[in-house]
Design a protein around this motif. Structure first.
Motif, short mmCIF file in Angstrom:
data_model
loop_
_atom_site.label_atom_id
_atom_site.label_comp_id
_atom_site.label_asym_id
_atom_site.label_seq_id
_atom_site.Cartn_x
_atom_site.Cartn_y
_atom_site.Cartn_z
N ALA A 32 0.48 4.05 -2.84
CA ALA A 32 0.70 5.43 -2.43
C ALA A 32 1.12 7.00 -2.87
O ALA A 32 1.33 7.54 -3.10
CB ALA A 32 0.04 6.14 -0.73
N ASP A 49 0.64 0.09 5.44
CA ASP A 49 -1.14 0.57 5.66
C ASP A 49 -1.86 -0.33 5.26
O ASP A 49 -2.90 -0.23 4.80
CB ASP A 49 -0.66 1.60 5.04
CG ASP A 49 0.42 1.93 4.88
OD1 ASP A 49 0.81 3.12 5.48
OD2 ASP A 49 1.18 1.88 4.27
N GLU A 65 1.34 10.12 -5.76
CA GLU A 65 1.77 11.08 -5.14
C GLU A 65 2.05 11.79 -6.42
O GLU A 65 2.18 12.09 -6.73
CB GLU A 65 2.56 10.97 -3.58
CG GLU A 65 3.02 12.03 -3.54
CD GLU A 65 2.14 13.83 -3.33
OE1 GLU A 65 0.92 13.42 -2.97
OE2 GLU A 65 3.08 14.29 -3.71
N ARG A 119 0.96 -1.13 0.06
CA ARG A 119 -0.30 -0.03 -0.60
C ARG A 119 1.01 1.67 0.04
O ARG A 119 0.60 2.09 -0.34
CB ARG A 119 -1.40 0.17 1.75
CG ARG A 119 -1.74 -0.86 1.01
CD ARG A 119 -2.85 -1.30 2.27
NE ARG A 119 -4.08 -1.93 1.44
CZ ARG A 119 -4.96 -1.98 2.74
NH1 ARG A 119 -5.25 -1.36 3.22
NH2 ARG A 119 -6.21 -3.25 1.88
#
Ligand SMILES: [Zn+2]
Length: 600
Positions: A102, A547, A106, A98
């Motif tokens: 992310a 996460d 981003e 995860r």
């Protein structure tokens, strides 16, 4: 002291890796990272398995498993192989975490905000039965230029022309034989032309690169086109934009997500150490005038991703390019210091091919031979700057004539003779050292500068050649001094001096060879009566996803311990361990056995 990022190519998790793979990216990056740590630099070495994309989806479908299950299987196999080779990753992770999702999102969002990601409607091939993008190389048909009937969607192997799959006559899917449908589909493109000037400026400032890599990269800039970075596929990172985020059929293209792995793995490493910002020390130089350097290791087929695409992503995200823009939440990110690309290894004169069984997998190799025997071959005869051929005959010769008869013999006879006659490191005769003694000691000490400088400049073949030259000098010295002839009691002090000098040079040569041969270096350290960790080794650990995703194995290790890059004076009187051979001499029959396996 610098912060040195060793960024190692991400193996694709659709099968076990063969020795061609690890000779291109694996062993050279480990030699470099180990040396840099020993020389006192703060090294972060990261990589992981690359797990998205069509090939894994296609293979999983064929085996009746999910892509995740397939990736789980090979992630573990590959991580275990790299551990067995002693590759000292600070973190070897994967692209299905995860955290990785992310970080990829981003970067995508930041590039989009700065105007470097643009939507476009294109005509693309999809499989009518699954609705997934059918990548160009999965389409086959008749070449519209020369009429060759097995041209691929991206190029014709007969006439060499680049093709567009829509122009193929009678196009067929190589996956299931169906006729692809060409449909209008909306995708995002990376605006590479808007980053070309910034890239050119950056490439012009590069120093010390292998000239072929620099030339190849500059040429790529002359014809930069916008490049698709999304696909019609369910297996991959979702697109982090409103109206796209929840679409099950659109994903970020695998190459875009995989190159971001260097950054996401650094961030994951930092989060796991409990200092979540620690990764910045390797990625941003502007804070406190810090010296952060990054070296990327890969085979030559991946140069474009590391010398053009990845710097374009980093630059665009940081706001450098024709559209300017502001750095995103991760701040301004450093572009690569150097792209270190190797050439190809072939096997008995042929290209490695898993399907045609021209292959030896790392784990099969390590079942029959020692890791350092392979590491030695790669270091002295690998594809550093030329395509090179692996042959079993040459592997046998290098192992028996150089590793065993050269280095192993020096270690064996000096340790055995000292153990037998003194039981410990003998003292130096108060009468002092002869010219020959001094000369040999000086040769070994000089090796630290020579070998270190060569590894630092990615001349590993020359570097190990210099280290082995010290070994050859020491063998010559022992033959000339012939301590075994000094049998009478009155000669014993001189015998002790010779063996003291020989053992000191064994110790120095062992340190010089530690980046190349870490497993045997630890054993030789112990034979010399040393204790503790000399060459730290990676460990495979099961960890929880940070996460909340599924648990997975990572390679990591404590590399703050171990030998420094310096000559350490041996203390007279230190007890020696019972001598035992460090390297295995191989029977010449292995050549025929291996060739039969290859044929068989
Ligand atoms: Zn053709």
């Amino acid at each position: 002291m610098s912060h040195v990022l060793a960024a190692v190519a991400w193996p694709y998790a659709n099968g076990p890796r063969h020795i061609g793979h690890v000779s291109g990216f694996g062993v050279p990056s480990d030699v470099f990272a180990r040396y840099m740590r020993m020389a006192g630099h703060d090294v972060l070495m990261v990589s992981g398995t690359d797990e998205h994309g069509t090939p894994i989806q296609v293979q999983a479908d064929a085996e009746g498993v999910t892509p995740r299950e397939l990736a789980d299987r090979y992630n573990r196999v590959i991580a275990e192989d790299l551990r067995a080779l002693g590759l000292s990753y600070d973190l070897f992770t994967r692209t299905t975490t995860r955290n990785h999702y992310a970080v990829v999102q981003e970067l995508f969002a930041g590039l989009h905000r700065n105007g470097y990601i643009v939507p476009r409607v294109t005509t693309g091939a999809i499989s009518p039965s699954t609705g997934r993008t059918l990548p160009d190389r999965y389409i086959e048909g008749t070449c519209p230029i020369c009429g060759y009937d097995s041209a691929r969607g991206d190029q014709c192997d007969n006439c060499g022309n680049q093709l567009d799959p829509v122009d193929l006559i009678n196009p067929k899917s190589k996956i299931n034989g169906e006729t692809p449908e060409f449909v209008e589909t909306e995708h995002f493109f990376l605006d590479l032309p808007a980053l070309a000037d910034a890239l050119r400026q950056w490439l012009d400032g590069r120093e010390g690169w292998r000239p072929n890599v620099l030339r190849f990269s500059r040429n790529l800039l002359d014809d930069l086109q916008p490049r698709a970075i999304t696909r019609d596929l369910e297996w991959g990172v979702p697109i982090p934009l409103d109206d796209w985020r929840d679409r099950p059929d659109k994903r970020i293209y695998v190459w875009f997500d995989a190159v971001i792995g260097y950054l996401s793995a650094s961030i994951e490493w930092a989060r796991r150490t409990g200092d979540p910002e620690a990764w910045r020390r390797w990625w941003s130089s502007d804070a406190e005038g810090r010296d952060a350097r990054s070296y990327y290791f890969m085979g030559k087929d991946n140069i474009v991703f590391h010398s053009v695409i990845w710097p374009a992503l980093l630059g665009g995200y940081s706001g450098a390019g024709d559209h300017d823009g502001e750095p995103g939440a991760l701040g301004r990110l450093n572009l690569p210091t150097e792209v270190v690309s190797s050439e190809y290894l072939t096997m008995e004169g042929r290209k490695f091919s898993s399907s045609r069984k021209v292959v030896i997998y790392v784990r099969d190799f390590l079942e029959r031979y020692d890791a350092d025997a392979l590491r030695y071959f790669i270091a002295v005869a690998g594809p550093e700057s030329n395509d090179t051929d692996f042959t079993w005959a040459e592997f046998l010769r290098r192992n028996n004539d150089e590793l065993v008869a050269g280095w192993g013999n020096l270690v064996n006879r000096s340790v055995s003779m000292a153990a037998k006659n003194f039981g410990a490191i003998p003292p130096v005769d108060p009468a002092g050292l002869t010219e020959a003694d001094e000369a040999l000691l000086a040769t070994a000490r000089a090796g630290f500068d020579t070998v270190g400088d060569l590894i630092g400049r990615h001349r590993q073949k020359q570097a190990i050649g210099e280290a082995m030259r010290v070994v050859a000098e020491a063998n010559k010295y022992l033959s000339e001094q012939a301590p075994w002839k000094l049998k009478v009691e009155a000669d014993k002090p001189r015998m002790g001096t010779i063996l003291h000098v020989a053992l000191q040079v064994v110790s120095d040569a062992n340190t010089l060879l530690t980046p190349f041969l870490p497993h045997s270096a630890q054993q030789i350290h112990e034979l010399l009566g040393g204790t503790g960790v000399h060459a730290p080794m990676p460990v495979l650990e099961e960890v929880d996803d940070l996460d909340g995703g599924p648990a997975y194995p990572v390679l990591t290790g404590d590399y703050t311990v171990g030998a420094r890059w310096e000559s350490v004076p041996l203390e007279a009187g230190r007890p020696l361990a019972a001598p035992k051979p460090v390297f295995r001499k191989l029977d010449p029959s292995i050549v025929e056995e291996e060739l039969a396996r290859l044929a068989g």
